[in-house]
Design a protein around this motif. Structure first.
Motif, PDB file in Angstrom:
ATOM      1  N   THR A  73       2.379  -6.994   0.199  1.00 55.44           N
ATOM      2  CA  THR A  73       1.661  -6.223   1.213  1.00 55.44           C
ATOM      3  C   THR A  73       2.464  -5.002   1.634  1.00 55.44           C
ATOM      4  O   THR A  73       1.923  -3.892   1.780  1.00 55.44           O
ATOM      5  CB  THR A  73       1.365  -7.108   2.437  1.00 55.44           C
ATOM      6  OG1 THR A  73       0.517  -8.187   2.038  1.00 55.44           O
ATOM      7  CG2 THR A  73       0.675  -6.313   3.533  1.00 55.44           C
ATOM      8  N   LEU A  74       3.779  -5.191   1.829  1.00 61.58           N
ATOM      9  CA  LEU A  74       4.649  -4.066   2.190  1.00 61.58           C
ATOM     10  C   LEU A  74       4.676  -3.017   1.086  1.00 61.58           C
ATOM     11  O   LEU A  74       4.510  -1.820   1.346  1.00 61.58           O
ATOM     12  CB  LEU A  74       6.066  -4.583   2.454  1.00 61.58           C
ATOM     13  CG  LEU A  74       7.146  -3.521   2.677  1.00 61.58           C
ATOM     14  CD1 LEU A  74       6.896  -2.750   3.962  1.00 61.58           C
ATOM     15  CD2 LEU A  74       8.532  -4.174   2.704  1.00 61.58           C
ATOM     16  N   ALA A  75       4.875  -3.462  -0.147  1.00 60.03           N
ATOM     17  CA  ALA A  75       5.004  -2.525  -1.268  1.00 60.03           C
ATOM     18  C   ALA A  75       3.715  -1.770  -1.517  1.00 60.03           C
ATOM     19  O   ALA A  75       3.716  -0.527  -1.655  1.00 60.03           O
ATOM     20  CB  ALA A  75       5.430  -3.278  -2.522  1.00 60.03           C
ATOM     21  N   GLU A  76       2.605  -2.481  -1.587  1.00 59.29           N
ATOM     22  CA  GLU A  76       1.331  -1.818  -1.888  1.00 59.29           C
ATOM     23  C   GLU A  76       0.858  -0.973  -0.709  1.00 59.29           C
ATOM     24  O   GLU A  76       0.224   0.076  -0.903  1.00 59.29           O
ATOM     25  CB  GLU A  76       0.277  -2.860  -2.263  1.00 59.29           C
ATOM     26  CG  GLU A  76       0.519  -3.506  -3.622  1.00 59.29           C
ATOM     27  CD  GLU A  76       0.509  -2.494  -4.745  1.00 59.29           C
ATOM     28  OE1 GLU A  76      -0.292  -1.534  -4.682  1.00 59.29           O
ATOM     29  OE2 GLU A  76       1.308  -2.648  -5.690  1.00 59.29           O
ATOM     30  N   GLY A  77       1.176  -1.410   0.511  1.00 62.12           N
ATOM     31  CA  GLY A  77       0.878  -0.570   1.662  1.00 62.12           C
ATOM     32  C   GLY A  77       1.647   0.731   1.595  1.00 62.12           C
ATOM     33  O   GLY A  77       1.144   1.802   1.950  1.00 62.12           O
ATOM     34  N   GLY A  78       2.903   0.651   1.125  1.00 58.59           N
ATOM     35  CA  GLY A  78       3.696   1.859   0.957  1.00 58.59           C
ATOM     36  C   GLY A  78       3.143   2.789  -0.095  1.00 58.59           C
ATOM     37  O   GLY A  78       3.213   4.016   0.045  1.00 58.59           O
ATOM     38  N   VAL A  79       2.581   2.208  -1.156  1.00 59.22           N
ATOM     39  CA  VAL A  79       1.936   3.041  -2.182  1.00 59.22           C
ATOM     40  C   VAL A  79       0.752   3.788  -1.581  1.00 59.22           C
ATOM     41  O   VAL A  79       0.572   4.994  -1.791  1.00 59.22           O
ATOM     42  CB  VAL A  79       1.501   2.174  -3.384  1.00 59.22           C
ATOM     43  CG1 VAL A  79       0.672   3.003  -4.364  1.00 59.22           C
ATOM     44  CG2 VAL A  79       2.716   1.572  -4.082  1.00 59.22           C
ATOM     45  N   ARG A  80      -0.046   3.078  -0.794  1.00 61.00           N
ATOM     46  CA  ARG A  80      -1.205   3.725  -0.162  1.00 61.00           C
ATOM     47  C   ARG A  80      -0.779   4.800   0.830  1.00 61.00           C
ATOM     48  O   ARG A  80      -1.427   5.853   0.935  1.00 61.00           O
ATOM     49  CB  ARG A  80      -2.081   2.681   0.527  1.00 61.00           C
ATOM     50  CG  ARG A  80      -2.838   1.772  -0.427  1.00 61.00           C
ATOM     51  CD  ARG A  80      -3.887   0.959   0.319  1.00 61.00           C
ATOM     52  NE  ARG A  80      -3.289   0.103   1.349  1.00 61.00           N
ATOM     53  CZ  ARG A  80      -2.839  -1.128   1.118  1.00 61.00           C
ATOM     54  NH1 ARG A  80      -2.898  -1.641  -0.095  1.00 61.00           N
ATOM     55  NH2 ARG A  80      -2.336  -1.847   2.106  1.00 61.00           N
ATOM     56  N   ASP A  81       0.327   4.534   1.554  1.00 62.89           N
ATOM     57  CA  ASP A  81       0.793   5.484   2.568  1.00 62.89           C
ATOM     58  C   ASP A  81       1.617   6.624   1.981  1.00 62.89           C
ATOM     59  O   ASP A  81       1.946   7.577   2.701  1.00 62.89           O
ATOM     60  CB  ASP A  81       1.621   4.754   3.630  1.00 62.89           C
ATOM     61  CG  ASP A  81       0.780   3.787   4.454  1.00 62.89           C
ATOM     62  OD1 ASP A  81      -0.462   3.923   4.449  1.00 62.89           O
ATOM     63  OD2 ASP A  81       1.370   2.889   5.093  1.00 62.89           O
ATOM     64  N   GLY A  82       2.004   6.503   0.718  1.00 62.31           N
ATOM     65  CA  GLY A  82       2.677   7.599   0.046  1.00 62.31           C
ATOM     66  C   GLY A  82       4.186   7.537   0.007  1.00 62.31           C
ATOM     67  O   GLY A  82       4.809   8.380  -0.644  1.00 62.31           O
TER      68      GLY A  82
END
Length: 354
Positions: A73-82
């Motif tokens: 969740t942290l990693a993919e959220g970071g991908v979405r947030d840039g």
């Protein structure tokens, strides 16, 4: 005198993961770290070239994985947030001059701004003081309000009801020893009869593989179709083309990591002494390098070789705990994600949500 509900010594990823959850639960959390920034070994060296461009090299942790739900969740959220990106899904291997290009499909994440971006993301909104070297611990008695006090080399002191230590196991034991100076017992008397006594003894066998690392900024990229390479070589175990983590147009650069055996044999040499050997090994594998700048850095506590059992330690009687990648929070072995899992597990115990 600075006071907090929880004081965390060490603003590496485990300490930051703990602090983020503890603060979210309503506790006043303060973090101290001896470095100039957060993230611990998830470090990014910035080098400015004479003609202006800045080069960023992840000379500590190479990338991070996300096998657990929360890390994903942290990693993919970071991908979405840039701030995060999938860097590669496979690591090539080199043996006797031959390169194989496996693709296991498992994502390795590397923030485009450098691995330290992971720590900076976790540190948002937290009270973090850097450049503070903690030298001793003190257990306060009831007349002083109980809890803990830590003292720094800079002459400062901090009080807190709860104390969390997020440091390598040898440094943990050295700090605990300041509670009982001169005692021949590895476990200070204040911990006897508490869970922390046994936990301190379990930290004793923990060992680390050290690592000499080098960053190499190139005039010209090496001819390669891989992003990361694991060589079967007596000197080097890791080579990464760092610019493949960065936005298009970043100057070409490499990070090199020496093998544990070679590092141990050369541990007390200076960066200036080991750098030519690391560059020579890289050229043995890659061919001639057109280097513009290079540096070497020693990680004395790089990757845990022998870990402690369980995800973390918390002693509710003493309000004392510790966490880090040298615990065993899951079966996948020590890595960046282990530090996160250890910190999150400790936060659940401290806040009573476990």
């Amino acid at each position: 005198m600075t006071q907090a509900d929880v004081l965390v010594v060490g603003a590496g990823l485990g300490g930051l993961a703990f602090a983020q959850d503890a603060a979210r639960a309503g506790l006043r959390v303060a973090l101290l770290d001896k470095a100039r920034g957060v993230s611990g070994r998830a470090a990014t060296r910035r080098v400015t070239l004479p003609d202006g461009p800045e080069v960023r090299l992840d000379h500590g942790a190479r990338f991070f994985t996300a096998r657990s739900d929360r890390a994903r969740t942290l990693a993919e959220g970071g991908v979405r947030d840039g701030w995060n990106a999938v860097w590669t899904r496979g690591v090539a291997r080199w043996q006797a001059g031959q390169v194989t290009l496996p693709d296991d499909g498992h994502p390795r994440y590397a923030p485009p701004a450098g691995m330290s971006a992971l720590g900076r993301t976790l540190a948002r909104g937290l009270d973090v003081k850097t450049g503070v070297t903690v030298t001793s611990l003190e257990r306060l008695n009831a007349t002083q309000g109980g809890g803990w006090r830590v003292h720094s080399r800079e002459g400062q002191a901090w009080d807190a009801a709860r104390l969390i230590l997020n440091v390598p196991a040898p440094q943990l034991l050295a700090l605990l020893a300041t509670l009982d100076p001169g005692s021949p017992d590895a476990v200070p008397a204040v911990l006897h009869g508490h869970d922390s006594g046994e936990a301190a003894r379990q930290a004793g066998p923990v060992t680390y593989d050290p690592c000499w690392a080098a960053g190499v900024i190139l005039h010209q990229d090496v001819p390669a179709d891989w992003r990361a390479l694991r060589p079967d070589h007596p000197v080097l175990e890791w080579i990464a083309r760092e610019h493949t983590k960065r936005p298009d147009g970043a100057p070409p650069a490499l990070t090199l990591h020496a093998t544990p055996a070679w590092t141990r044999a050369n541990l007390e040499r200076t960066p200036e002494q080991v750098l030519p050997d690391l560059l020579a090994a890289a050229q043995d594998i890659l061919g001639p390098l057109d280097a513009a700048q290079a540096f070497a850095h020693r990680w004395r506590y790089s990757i845990p070789a022998v870990t402690a059992p369980g995800p973390c330690h918390w002693d509710a009687d003493l309000n004392l705990g510790w966490c880090g990648d040298w615990f065993t929070p899951d079966p996948h072995g020590p890595r960046v994600e282990s530090a996160l899992l250890s910190g999150w597990a400790l936060a659940r115990r401290v806040t009573g949500t476990d």
